[in-house]
Motif scaffolding. Sequence first.
Motif, PDB file in Angstrom:
ATOM      1  N   ASP A  10     -14.163   2.797 -28.335  1.00  0.00           N
ATOM      2  CA  ASP A  10     -13.295   3.850 -28.545  1.00  0.00           C
ATOM      3  C   ASP A  10     -13.806   4.769 -29.359  1.00  0.00           C
ATOM      4  N   HIS A 157      -5.177   8.300 -23.421  1.00  0.00           N
ATOM      5  CA  HIS A 157      -6.276   7.424 -24.196  1.00  0.00           C
ATOM      6  C   HIS A 157      -5.626   6.267 -24.720  1.00  0.00           C
ATOM      7  N   PHE A 280      -5.972   1.875 -25.083  1.00  0.00           N
ATOM      8  CA  PHE A 280      -6.804   1.678 -26.461  1.00  0.00           C
ATOM      9  C   PHE A 280      -5.841   1.666 -27.705  1.00  0.00           C
TER      10      PHE A 280
END
Length: 299
Positions: A10, A157, A280
């Motif tokens: 990440d 994301h 994420f």
Amino acid sequence: MTTAPERTADLYPTRGTEEVATPRQDPVVWSEPGAPGPFEAGELAAFERDGFATVSQLITPDEVAVYRAELDRLVTDPAIVNDDRSIVEPRSGEIRSVFEVHKISRIFADLVSDPRVVGRARQILGSDVYVHQSRINVKPGFGASGFYWHSDFETWHAEDGMPRMRAVSVSIALTENYDTNGGLMIMPGSHRTFLGCAGETPKDNYKRSLQMQEAGTPSDRALTDFADRHGIRLFTGAAGSATWFDCNCMHGSGDNITPYPRSNVFIVFNSVENAAVEPFAAPIRRPDYIGARDFTPVR
């Protein structure tokens, strides 16, 4: 249909206890200098600097008429109106957006694969591309609501699992974009900084966020800082014009209280080398029609 790769590191933390700014870790233009494509070298340089590029006439007036007629057909088709892929205005109940439009409509599928469109995406991203998201946006006059300031990449994301900043969007105007009817606003240069937002992602957040975004929304303090540093650009143009913008641009739009609609077709291209993994910063993925899990290259 291909499956998502395993989770990667990440690089862009978000949805934590605090708002965090992270310098961009990725290129803006991924292709080598001189790579062939519809953009000229100067246009690509401006895109890299500002995070966006405009094309005054991407499609012709005759083509606009075809796409407008298809948009009008879709938003009045009872089967589409009642489809999960249709998002309605919270106040009026009118259709605001129809997602996965390139799979619903052969006409819009042909637009996605048009060399004037996909060629620019390949040129920016330096690879084959797939459609992460497509939709038609209908912003009728007399009260259609805007969309608050945000970075698309922050959502993609956090909630779709897009690992890197290797995606680009194009908004193609199907009606005149005036300076008064709720047009797109971007902060030039904001794509150089990732703003990780504070707060956890609620389960099934997409059901609310597509009408009124809350999770993934920057603070007033951060937005003021961004605006002071970068300024704000409002995009206007005739039907058939287009705005290409990087996935991490800070952007938004105001309400449309004029009599004049603002409708567009919106396509997100992602590199096939940047396929989505697990989210994420969200408990579950969004539906495939919002964040694609089919990574088949556009041909």
